[in-house]
Motif scaffolding. Structure first.
Motif, PDB file in Angstrom:
ATOM      1  N   UNK A  43      36.197  48.744  59.092  1.00 27.84           N
ATOM      2  CA  UNK A  43      35.633  47.422  59.317  1.00 27.84           C
ATOM      3  C   UNK A  43      34.110  47.480  59.452  1.00 27.84           C
ATOM      4  N   UNK A  44      33.623  48.404  60.280  1.00 28.50           N
ATOM      5  CA  UNK A  44      32.165  48.462  60.451  1.00 28.50           C
ATOM      6  C   UNK A  44      31.499  48.811  59.115  1.00 28.50           C
ATOM      7  N   UNK A  45      32.131  49.698  58.362  1.00 29.02           N
ATOM      8  CA  UNK A  45      31.507  50.087  57.097  1.00 29.02           C
ATOM      9  C   UNK A  45      31.368  48.902  56.160  1.00 29.02           C
ATOM     10  N   UNK A  46      32.481  48.195  55.948  1.00 25.43           N
ATOM     11  CA  UNK A  46      32.352  47.130  54.948  1.00 25.43           C
ATOM     12  C   UNK A  46      31.487  45.985  55.430  1.00 25.43           C
ATOM     13  N   UNK A  47      31.493  45.737  56.729  1.00 23.73           N
ATOM     14  CA  UNK A  47      30.632  44.657  57.222  1.00 23.73           C
ATOM     15  C   UNK A  47      29.162  45.011  56.970  1.00 23.73           C
ATOM     16  N   UNK A  48      28.810  46.277  57.259  1.00 27.86           N
ATOM     17  CA  UNK A  48      27.421  46.676  57.038  1.00 27.86           C
ATOM     18  C   UNK A  48      27.063  46.567  55.551  1.00 27.86           C
ATOM     19  N   UNK A  49      27.942  47.107  54.720  1.00 27.46           N
ATOM     20  CA  UNK A  49      27.646  47.080  53.280  1.00 27.46           C
ATOM     21  C   UNK A  49      27.482  45.650  52.796  1.00 27.46           C
ATOM     22  N   UNK A  50      28.412  44.779  53.208  1.00 28.10           N
ATOM     23  CA  UNK A  50      28.343  43.406  52.707  1.00 28.10           C
ATOM     24  C   UNK A  50      27.132  42.673  53.272  1.00 28.10           C
ATOM     25  N   UNK A  51      26.722  43.012  54.485  1.00 24.66           N
ATOM     26  CA  UNK A  51      25.525  42.360  55.033  1.00 24.66           C
ATOM     27  C   UNK A  51      24.323  42.709  54.175  1.00 24.66           C
ATOM     28  N   UNK A  52      24.211  43.981  53.815  1.00 25.76           N
ATOM     29  CA  UNK A  52      23.085  44.378  52.971  1.00 25.76           C
ATOM     30  C   UNK A  52      23.175  43.674  51.619  1.00 25.76           C
ATOM     31  N   UNK A  79      40.053  58.827  53.714  1.00 27.91           N
ATOM     32  CA  UNK A  79      38.894  58.802  52.819  1.00 27.91           C
ATOM     33  C   UNK A  79      39.190  57.974  51.581  1.00 27.91           C
ATOM     34  N   UNK A  80      40.430  58.079  51.091  1.00 29.19           N
ATOM     35  CA  UNK A  80      40.785  57.294  49.907  1.00 29.19           C
ATOM     36  C   UNK A  80      40.686  55.807  50.210  1.00 29.19           C
ATOM     37  N   UNK A  81      41.074  55.441  51.431  1.00 28.42           N
ATOM     38  CA  UNK A  81      41.009  54.027  51.786  1.00 28.42           C
ATOM     39  C   UNK A  81      39.566  53.546  51.746  1.00 28.42           C
ATOM     40  N   UNK A  82      38.667  54.361  52.272  1.00 24.90           N
ATOM     41  CA  UNK A  82      37.249  53.959  52.282  1.00 24.90           C
ATOM     42  C   UNK A  82      36.730  53.828  50.853  1.00 24.90           C
ATOM     43  N   UNK A  83      37.048  54.819  50.009  1.00 28.63           N
ATOM     44  CA  UNK A  83      36.571  54.741  48.621  1.00 28.63           C
ATOM     45  C   UNK A  83      37.194  53.540  47.917  1.00 28.63           C
ATOM     46  N   UNK A  84      38.488  53.329  48.199  1.00 24.27           N
ATOM     47  CA  UNK A  84      39.164  52.185  47.590  1.00 24.27           C
ATOM     48  C   UNK A  84      38.477  50.884  47.968  1.00 24.27           C
ATOM     49  N   UNK A  85      38.141  50.738  49.256  1.00 18.14           N
ATOM     50  CA  UNK A  85      37.471  49.518  49.699  1.00 18.14           C
ATOM     51  C   UNK A  85      36.118  49.381  49.006  1.00 18.14           C
ATOM     52  N   UNK A  86      35.405  50.512  48.878  1.00 20.36           N
ATOM     53  CA  UNK A  86      34.091  50.454  48.229  1.00 20.36           C
ATOM     54  C   UNK A  86      34.237  49.995  46.785  1.00 20.36           C
TER      55      UNK A  86
END
Lengths: 100, 347, 214, 497
Positions: D280-289, D207-214
């Protein structure tokens, strides 16, 4: 031994307070101090990770962050002084020559 | 709760508390003694008598002054910011006293009834940096005093002082770096022990740090706001500088005490880093001599302060700044380079 | 949930954390910048104490030297130099931001505590990808260990910091210095040249107009 | 000492060293020469930048690998982005000479700041570790804050600098927090090691990795001015001196894109482990938006702008959106090509605006351009070409770069074809506001008081260079594209030479 999560929680709380401060404060210098608070919160995260991972990188990173913070403070305060010379206010809302 | 109690080493705490109490008393009393010596010596230099009524040779004069400080009415100027005005002396005095716990007065001495005891409260891995950190906190006291009094003399004094302290702190710290390079440690005790060669005379001032010592001494005098760098409280221009608005009450006493303890700290640091601390001839055989040597070295610096005050005129402000930035700082940098080169050759 | 053991480090942590949070709140809620600065100094010093608790003495001392001893002195110094007293009560045009702040704060806090629960329940799987050998807990955070890392692995960032500092010196000197006589002269000459050029162009335009009229 | 084992290989950071040393030399020369050493400073700066450019090209010969214990890497990303950064710096240095003279500003500091900023960007483009990413980014940003406030007697410049500074350091804090959490999660700050940790699924707290990426997306998003973190851009671009605007709209953005790619596309790239796929899927989706938002907001608001600098600011937001589309393909080449083309045409446009605006940036309203088309034909035609190129009209660089990005995205990522459609629609909208100044210049009556600007030699060179670049990339892009389309070398081991 204090659990890692306590440190992470404290640093997250401090970071959040810093963010809120940036949003609600109107005085440029205080706003800048809130940013410093945010950087410090991050330092706490880094040092606690460094401790719990048994890896010195985090502390090195903190060292670099401090150097950056010092440079930022010097430049930032110089910018504030040069603004103040030309216009005697430190209210962010009044720095509105460049309207949105 | 029992686990908490078990985890505490009571003997250690008792020992530390006694040591802290002793050091604290030394810190409290040193201003009294130093003040008396200062007045008498100045008088001697200026062909006057100095305090000589209260007690033999006026010895009790300072104590009388101290009692007066305590009992005098505490006046807070109307325009002042009460909160900052009160906070300033406290902020100044606490870091000053916090440094005293790392003073290494002497080597380990075998005391009767107690056994071998270290002549310092504590020492740590980063002792030298700790001293610098604490002295750098002292400047807030000056700034707050200047700001909180809400008077132009105080404000100017505070501004000048903070600028001066920031500027000279740089060369002060850099002057210490050369000695750090040679001793290879930031631990004050290790630094002292590193100078114990040559029958106790292998001091850093002889071992390639004469320039560092001179730079340190000059910046230290500026750092403590003493003549000839006493711009923050230049009486002729600024009345009393940052403490103009502090009448002779307990608050003033605190400011006063902090200044003297800071002078002591600076002298201790000079002794430890450059003059070998407690080292001297025959210390190895008679460790008690270490205490004496330490006292003599400190006294030398204290006398130097007074001597300078009696003989030198004050700098002008721009001269002060130019000197700090354009002469001392480059010299300190050069000193580091020299020390590094010597270090490469010798070690 | 198991009983939380209370020992001295935890008590100290709670005390320091309490002070830090209170001071941080004071920082953002004060109207007078000098009080804010003092609160921040308190937070920074407490943070140094926390670093000590984390067995990082070097970082703790550096924290005080750099942050409390240099950066915050600079802040306080600027506040004094510009003589900023209490903020007069002005009409706050962005008052709505304050209403924005509360939910934002709550949302972030909720997220934070979610993470903390998560961190507490998941045991760390690996200590570190690049943990040095030996017993790191003893030596980690001393001057020696940091110096070793700084002058071997991290020598490039360390050197790059010098570029950063040099640039900061140049930049802040440039921005904060008063206009020297020479600067003013130079700017005036430039502006004069500009004006002269404009006048000349104006004359030329008039002349051509006249010619057209003629 | 086993210095050999540390990977201290100074050729690997030759460009950075050259540029920073030249920065120091300029300071020295400026201090010891009589006033008015402007030309000399400019020449030294240019010589240094060209030397750095040569050394960048020679880096290619060293071969891919990571140096200084993984702090910097040599790979095609670094080389192509460094070239773009140095080209932007060269054009800025060419333009600076006349600007400094017209405004009566001190030249020495400007050129040395330009050099230090370039050094920071080069470091950022070559960073292989989060520590160097942070440091390079800060060197580049803090220098930009100073340069934005360079006209220090001008209130607008002060305010621009202040806003840039406050929002910049605010975003830095987010970026840093993201890095700290990533470090805690992956146990290392080295990007290769992070990748390895994610690939093997050995992440402490996913979870920390996901928040860190965000949080890192927030930080990087601020720096590349993508929506919704774009609010600072127009104000800062308008208030800063024009050539500084041109430089900081290109150089730092290019460098940040390089680091962004290295951290996300390479560091958080598609991995086999569960957390890797999720990340990967998370950041790709976020960046696409974010990309879609960025393009749309930039273009729509640009339409209503009256000031040409603000208009270009919004246009630069839109261009960041297009570049993000290339980003999402997972290949660095479209982004590198796009940023090169964008830098050239954007710098060219700002160069012309600088000349027309005169000292103090007095004439930057689009209305001020009325009728100047045939009064100052060289400048007007150049500006028209740059604007058309920004709009993406063939045969210019703008067209080719957009085509390359959109085509790659269409072919490589079928699930993101909607984004390509959004981008194409946006490009069509953008033609409207790019054409507007051209119409004003050529088809409106001349405003009184127009003075034909004097063009100094160095400025002329800069203009010619940018024009040539615009057409070269538009007509003959094949060579560059072929060079770039070598597969990005995946660096797996620390090479020590």
């Amino acid at each position: 031994m204090v659990p890692l999560s306590w440190y992470l929680a404290l640093s997250a709380v401090l970071f959040t307070i810093g963010v809120v401060g940036v949003v609600i404060q109107r005085n440029i210098i205080v706003l800048f101090m809130c940013i410093e608070l945010m950087l410090n919160a991050v330092n706490l995260t880094l040092v606690s990770f460094s401790r719990y991972l048994g890896d010195v990188t985090g502390q090195l990173f903190v060292f670099i962050v401090m150097a950056v913070a010092a440079a930022e403070a010097a430049v930032g305060l110089a910018i504030i002084i040069s603004l103040f010379r030309n216009r005697e206010t430190l209210n962010v809302d009044e720095a509105d020559l460049l309207k949105l | 709760m029992s686990s908490i109690l078990e985890s505490i080493d009571f003997y250690f705490i008792l020992e530390s508390l006694i040591k802290i109490a002793i050091v604290f008393v030394i810190g409290l009393l040193s201003p009294v003694g130093m003040n008396w010596v200062e007045r008498r010596t100045l008088a001697l230099i200026q062909n006057r008598l100095g305090p000589n009524r209260v007690g033999p040779f006026g010895l009790l004069q300072s104590i009388a002054d101290g009692i007066k400080f305590v009992f005098k009415e505490d006046i807070i100027p109307l325009a002042a910011n009460r909160w900052l005005y009160t906070l300033a002396p406290i902020v100044m005095v606490i870091p000053a006293f916090m440094v005293t716990i790392v003073y290494p007065f002497g080597p380990e001495i075998d005391l009767p009834f107690i056994g071998p005891t270290k002549m310092y409260v504590t020492n740590f891995n980063v002792g030298l940096l700790y001293v610098l950190a604490m002295t750098s906190l002292g400047v807030y006291g000056i700034i707050l005093a200047g700001w909180g009094s809400n008077s132009k003399y105080s404000l100017l004094g505070g501004l000048r002082s903070s600028a001066q302290v920031i500027s000279y702190e740089l060369s002060l710290s850099l002057a210490l770096v050369g000695a750090m390079l040679q001793s290879g440690s930031l631990d004050l005790v290790k630094i002292v022990e590193n100078q114990s060669g040559w029958g106790g005379m292998q001091w850093h001032i002889f071992m390639f740090q004469p320039l560092g010592f001179i730079i340190y001494l000059i910046s230290a005098i500026a750092e403590t706001n003493r003549v000839p760098f006493d711009l923050p409280e230049a009486e002729t221009e600024l009345v009393g500088g940052f403490h103009t608005e502090y009448s002779s009450s307990l608050k003033f006493a605190m400011l006063f005490m902090a200044e003297y303890v800071n002078m002591l700290t600076v002298a201790v640091l000079a002794t430890v880093v450059f003059l070998g601390g407690w080292n001297g001839p025959f210390v190895k055989d008679f460790p008690v001599l270490g205490l004496l040597y330490f006292f003599i070295k400190i006294s030398f610096f204290m006398f130097l302060y007074i001597w300078l005050r009696g003989t030198l005129p004050r700098f002008r402000y721009d001269q002060l700044m130019n000197f700090g930035w354009k002469v001392l700082l480059p010299l300190a940098l050069i000193n580091i380079v020299i020390s590094a080169v010597i270090g490469l050759i010798v070690y | 949930m198991e009983q939380i053991a209370i020992d001295i480090p935890r008590l100290l942590f709670l005390a320091f954390a309490g002070i830090a949070v209170v001071a941080a709140f004071n920082l953002i809620l004060q109207r007078n910048p000098i009080y804010s600065a003092l609160s921040l100094i308190v937070t920074l010093c407490v943070m140094a104490a926390l670093f000590l608790l984390l067995n990082a003495p070097f970082i703790a001392v550096i924290q005080i030297v750099v942050y409390a001893g240099a950066i915050m002195v600079l802040f306080v110094f600027v506040i004094m130099l510009l003589n900023i007293r209490e903020e007069e009560s002005k009409i706050d045009r962005q008052k709505y931001l304050k209403w924005l702040a509360a939910p934002m704060f709550l949302a972030l806090l909720a997220q934070v505590f979610a993470v903390i629960r998560y961190v507490d329940t998941t045991p760390p799987s690996i200590p570190s990808a690049n943990a040095p050998g030996g017993n790191p807990a003893e030596s980690l955070g001393t001057v020696e260990s940091i110096a070793n890392a700084m002058f071997t692995t991290y020598v490039l960032p360390f050197e790059a910091t010098s570029v950063l500092i040099l640039m900061a010196i140049v930049g802040s000197m440039l921005l904060a210095k008063r206009d020297s006589k020479q600067d003013i002269e130079r700017i005036e000459t430039a502006l004069d040249a500009e004006q002269a050029e404009q006048e000349q162009a104006h004359l030329a335009a008039e002349k051509s107009n006249k010619e057209v009229a003629a | 000492m086993q210095l050999e084992n540390l990977g201290l290989y100074y050729w690997a950071i030759a460009p950075e060293i050259i540029v920073s040393v030249v920065g120091v030399i300029i300071m020295m020369v400026d201090a010891f020469s009589s006033r008015g050493a402007r030309k000399l400073n400019a020449v030294i700066a240019l010589a240094g930048l060209i030397a750095a450019l040569v050394s960048v090209v020679m880096l290619d010969g060293l071969g891919s690998g990571s140096y200084f214990s993984g702090m910097v890497v040599i790979d095609p990303i670094r080389i192509f982005f460094s070239v773009t950064i140095l080209l932007a710096a060269i054009v800025a240095a060419l333009l600076a000479s006349q600007f400094l003279k017209d405004e009566g500003l001190p030249p020495g500091e400007f050129f040395s700041l330009l050099m230090f900023a370039t050094a920071g960007m080069l470091l950022l483009a070559g960073a292989g570790d989060l520590v160097t990413v942070f440091l390079g980014l800060e060197i580049a940003s803090i220098t930009s804050y100073v340069m934005a406030g360079y006209r220090r007697y001008d209130l607008r410049s002060n305010e621009s600098s202040l806003k840039y500074f406050l929002l910049g350091s605010f975003s830095t804090a987010f970026l840093l927090y993201g890095m700290a959490l990533t470090y805690g999660a992956a146990g290392s700050t080295n990007i290769q090691k992070i990748t390895a940790a994610i690939a093997s699924g050995q992440v402490n707290y996913p979870a920390l990795l996901l928040i860190g990426a965000a949080l890192m997306i927030v930080g990087f998003g601020f720096k590349i001015a993508s929506a919704p973190f774009h609010l600072w851009t127009p104000d800062v671009y308008e208030g800063a001196p024009t050539i500084v605007t041109g430089f900081m709209g290109t150089g730092p953005k290019v460098a940040v894109f390089a680091a962004f790619i290295r951290v996300f596309v390479i560091g958080f790239g598609p991995q086999d482990s569960e957390i890797g796929i999720q990340l990967h899927t998370t950041w790709v989706t976020v960046l696409a938006v974010i990309a879609a938002l960025t393009m749309t907001i930039g273009n729509v608001i640009a339409i209503s702008q009256k000031n040409i600098k603000r208009m270009l600011a919004y246009s630069s937001i839109a261009h960041a959106g297009y570049a993000l589309v290339g980003f999402l393909t997972g290949d660095f080449a479209p982004v590198a090509f796009y940023m090169l083309a964008y830098s050239i045409m954007s710098l060219g446009a700002f160069a012309v605006i600088q000349l027309l605006a005169r000292a103090g940036d007095q004439r930057t309203e689009i209305a001020d351009y009325a009728g100047i088309g045939f009064e100052a034909p060289a400048l007007s035609f150049s500006l028209a070409i740059f604007l058309l190129s920004l709009a993406g009209i063939p045969p210019t660089a703008g067209f080719m770069s957009k085509f390359y990005v959109f085509k790659t995205a269409w072919d490589m990522t079928p699930e993101l074809r909607w984004l390509v459609l959004v981008a194409v629609i946006n490009s069509i909208i953008s033609v409207y506001y790019y054409l507007y100044p051209i119409v004003v210049m050529f088809f409106r009556p001349l405003v009184p008081g127009f003075i034909k600007p004097r063009i100094a030699g160095m400025t002329m060179i800069a203009l010619i260079l940018t024009l040539l670049g615009t057409f070269y990339l538009g007509i003959m892009p094949n060579r560059l594209m072929n060079a770039m389309s070598r597969p990005p070398a995946v660096v797996t081991q620390i090479t020590v030479k």
